[in-house]
Write an enzyme that holds these catalytic residues in place. Sequence first.
Site, PDB file in Angstrom:
ATOM      1  N   SER A  22       0.861  -1.194   0.000  1.00  0.00           N
ATOM      2  CA  SER A  22       0.000   0.000   0.000  1.00  0.00           C
ATOM      3  C   SER A  22       0.891   1.235   0.000  1.00  0.00           C
ATOM      4  CB  SER A  22      -0.880   0.012   1.260  1.00  0.00           C
ATOM      5  OG  SER A  22      -1.456   1.294   1.457  1.00  0.00           O
TER       6      SER A  22
ATOM      7  N   TYR B 120      -1.988  -0.723  10.281  1.00  0.00           N
ATOM      8  CA  TYR B 120      -2.041  -1.245   8.904  1.00  0.00           C
ATOM      9  C   TYR B 120      -0.789  -0.828   8.132  1.00  0.00           C
ATOM     10  CZ  TYR B 120      -3.669  -1.526   4.011  1.00  0.00           C
ATOM     11  OH  TYR B 120      -3.796  -1.782   2.669  1.00  0.00           O
TER      12      TYR B 120
HETATM   13  N1  LIG Z   1      -8.855  -0.934  -1.460  1.00  0.00           N
HETATM   14  C1  LIG Z   1      -7.853  -0.090  -1.228  1.00  0.00           C
HETATM   15  O1  LIG Z   1      -8.019   1.134  -1.224  1.00  0.00           O
HETATM   16  C2  LIG Z   1      -6.474  -0.643  -0.988  1.00  0.00           C
HETATM   17  C3  LIG Z   1      -5.383   0.240  -1.009  1.00  0.00           C
HETATM   18  C4  LIG Z   1      -4.114  -0.249  -0.811  1.00  0.00           C
HETATM   19  C5  LIG Z   1      -3.924  -1.590  -0.589  1.00  0.00           C
HETATM   20  N2  LIG Z   1      -5.006  -2.440  -0.550  1.00  0.00           N
HETATM   21  C6  LIG Z   1      -4.750  -3.852  -0.316  1.00  0.00           C
HETATM   22  O2  LIG Z   1      -5.359  -4.601  -1.341  1.00  0.00           O
HETATM   23  C7  LIG Z   1      -5.718  -5.889  -0.845  1.00  0.00           C
HETATM   24  C8  LIG Z   1      -7.173  -6.183  -1.164  1.00  0.00           C
HETATM   25  O3  LIG Z   1      -7.981  -5.193  -0.572  1.00  0.00           O
HETATM   26  P1  LIG Z   1      -9.497  -4.953  -1.041  1.00  0.00           P
HETATM   27  O4  LIG Z   1      -9.762  -3.521  -0.923  1.00  0.00           O
HETATM   28  O5  LIG Z   1      -9.726  -5.653  -2.318  1.00  0.00           O
HETATM   29  O6  LIG Z   1     -10.295  -5.663   0.154  1.00  0.00           O
HETATM   30  P2  LIG Z   1     -11.262  -6.942   0.222  1.00  0.00           P
HETATM   31  O7  LIG Z   1     -11.726  -7.016   1.622  1.00  0.00           O
HETATM   32  O8  LIG Z   1     -12.271  -6.887  -0.860  1.00  0.00           O
HETATM   33  O9  LIG Z   1     -10.281  -8.147  -0.094  1.00  0.00           O
HETATM   34  C9  LIG Z   1      -9.553  -8.819   0.912  1.00  0.00           C
HETATM   35  C10 LIG Z   1      -9.741 -10.303   0.739  1.00  0.00           C
HETATM   36  O10 LIG Z   1      -8.987 -10.955   1.772  1.00  0.00           O
HETATM   37  C11 LIG Z   1      -9.811 -11.943   2.371  1.00  0.00           C
HETATM   38  N3  LIG Z   1      -9.393 -12.159   3.761  1.00  0.00           N
HETATM   39  C12 LIG Z   1      -9.579 -11.337   4.821  1.00  0.00           C
HETATM   40  N4  LIG Z   1      -9.107 -11.916   5.935  1.00  0.00           N
HETATM   41  C13 LIG Z   1      -8.606 -13.127   5.569  1.00  0.00           C
HETATM   42  C14 LIG Z   1      -7.986 -14.179   6.280  1.00  0.00           C
HETATM   43  N5  LIG Z   1      -7.822 -14.140   7.601  1.00  0.00           N
HETATM   44  N6  LIG Z   1      -7.585 -15.271   5.577  1.00  0.00           N
HETATM   45  C15 LIG Z   1      -7.777 -15.345   4.224  1.00  0.00           C
HETATM   46  N7  LIG Z   1      -8.381 -14.380   3.517  1.00  0.00           N
HETATM   47  C16 LIG Z   1      -8.782 -13.281   4.184  1.00  0.00           C
HETATM   48  C17 LIG Z   1     -11.227 -11.386   2.288  1.00  0.00           C
HETATM   49  O11 LIG Z   1     -12.204 -12.411   2.427  1.00  0.00           O
HETATM   50  C18 LIG Z   1     -11.204 -10.750   0.911  1.00  0.00           C
HETATM   51  O12 LIG Z   1     -11.532 -11.677  -0.096  1.00  0.00           O
HETATM   52  C19 LIG Z   1      -5.369  -5.880   0.628  1.00  0.00           C
HETATM   53  O13 LIG Z   1      -4.068  -6.418   0.799  1.00  0.00           O
HETATM   54  C20 LIG Z   1      -5.348  -4.402   0.960  1.00  0.00           C
HETATM   55  O14 LIG Z   1      -4.553  -4.128   2.085  1.00  0.00           O
HETATM   56  C21 LIG Z   1      -6.276  -1.993  -0.749  1.00  0.00           C
END
Ligand SMILES: NC(=O)c1ccc[n+]([C@@H]2O[C@H](COP(=O)([O-])OP(=O)(O)OC[C@H]3O[C@@H](n4cnc5c(N)ncnc54)[C@H](O)[C@@H]3O)[C@@H](O)[C@H]2O)c1
Length: 265
Positions: A152, A166
Amino acid sequence: MTSAVPQLDRLFGLQGRTAVITGAATGIGRATAQLFADAGAQVAALDINIDKAEEFAAGVRSKGGKAVAIRMDQGDPTAVAAAFARLDEELPRVDVLLNCAAIYPRCNFETVTPEFLDRMYAINFRGVFQCTQEAVKRMKATGGGSIINISSVTSLKAGIYDNVQYAMTKAALNALTQSVALEYAEHNIRVNAILPGGVATEAAVASVQVGDPLRGPFLQPGRVPLGSRNADPQEIASACLYLASGASSFVTGQLIAVDGGFLIS
Ligand SMILES: NC(=O)c1ccc[n+]([C@@H]2O[C@H](COP(=O)([O-])OP(=O)(O)OC[C@H]3O[C@@H](n4cnc5c(N)ncnc54)[C@H](O)[C@@H]3O)[C@@H](O)[C@H]2O)c1
């Protein structure tokens, strides 16, 4: 996906490769899993949300592709080991690992408890470490591979309040990325990280509370030079496809921001 231009298939196609994607049930992981399947990969979707992961896998299979869903709680070391053991029964090899599963509950710094911190660390970092260990063992045996860690921009630049815990886990992922890249380059294993800025996933939108000064474009309007907006998950998925594919064959140890210019603003 078969392109009219054969060189493009060689560069960006994933035909004949297997990709393991954690967090593939929703959001960025789901969009990337679908793109990898469209590019010809066999995909294993590892997620705690088995219903949504299975929905993805069934959709791929219904179009003639190969995909499996495996339940895994990334915060539980026994569950991670069991998921990879099951993977060995389902897929012959691991060519690509996308570490995408994470949680990002916000919490005021002064009220973060040791238990809360441990849980974040267990899922966002220790579980990623363990998945990476499992992948490199398999990749070493088959001549190499590509590991992509979803970090991130908050690992490098503060952008969201109540987010210290985070940001720390994602900064640790950057170090994991570069150190493993160095140690395993001789095995033809490439390791890179994508650093998204705000991405308009359901989970991210929900994490920004009503009345929050950061509501709207996740990292504040005016702080995202390319259009003051959040990314679409597809814009992260396409960067992942570059890193998974032969197009990035000489790229390793890189922290690549896909953030509309947030880090340079
Ligand atoms: N959305 C944003 O703005 C953003 C920005 C920077 C980084 N990220 C990173 O991108 C990635 C995806 O984020 P997103 O926004 O798509 O969120 P999201 O919640 O849609 O996706 C996260 C996924 O991880 C799974 N998950 C959660 N806990 C778990 C566990 N204990 N074991 C296995 N699976 C688990 C969830 O079920 C989900 O499918 C993450 O690593 C997040 O930190 C997101």
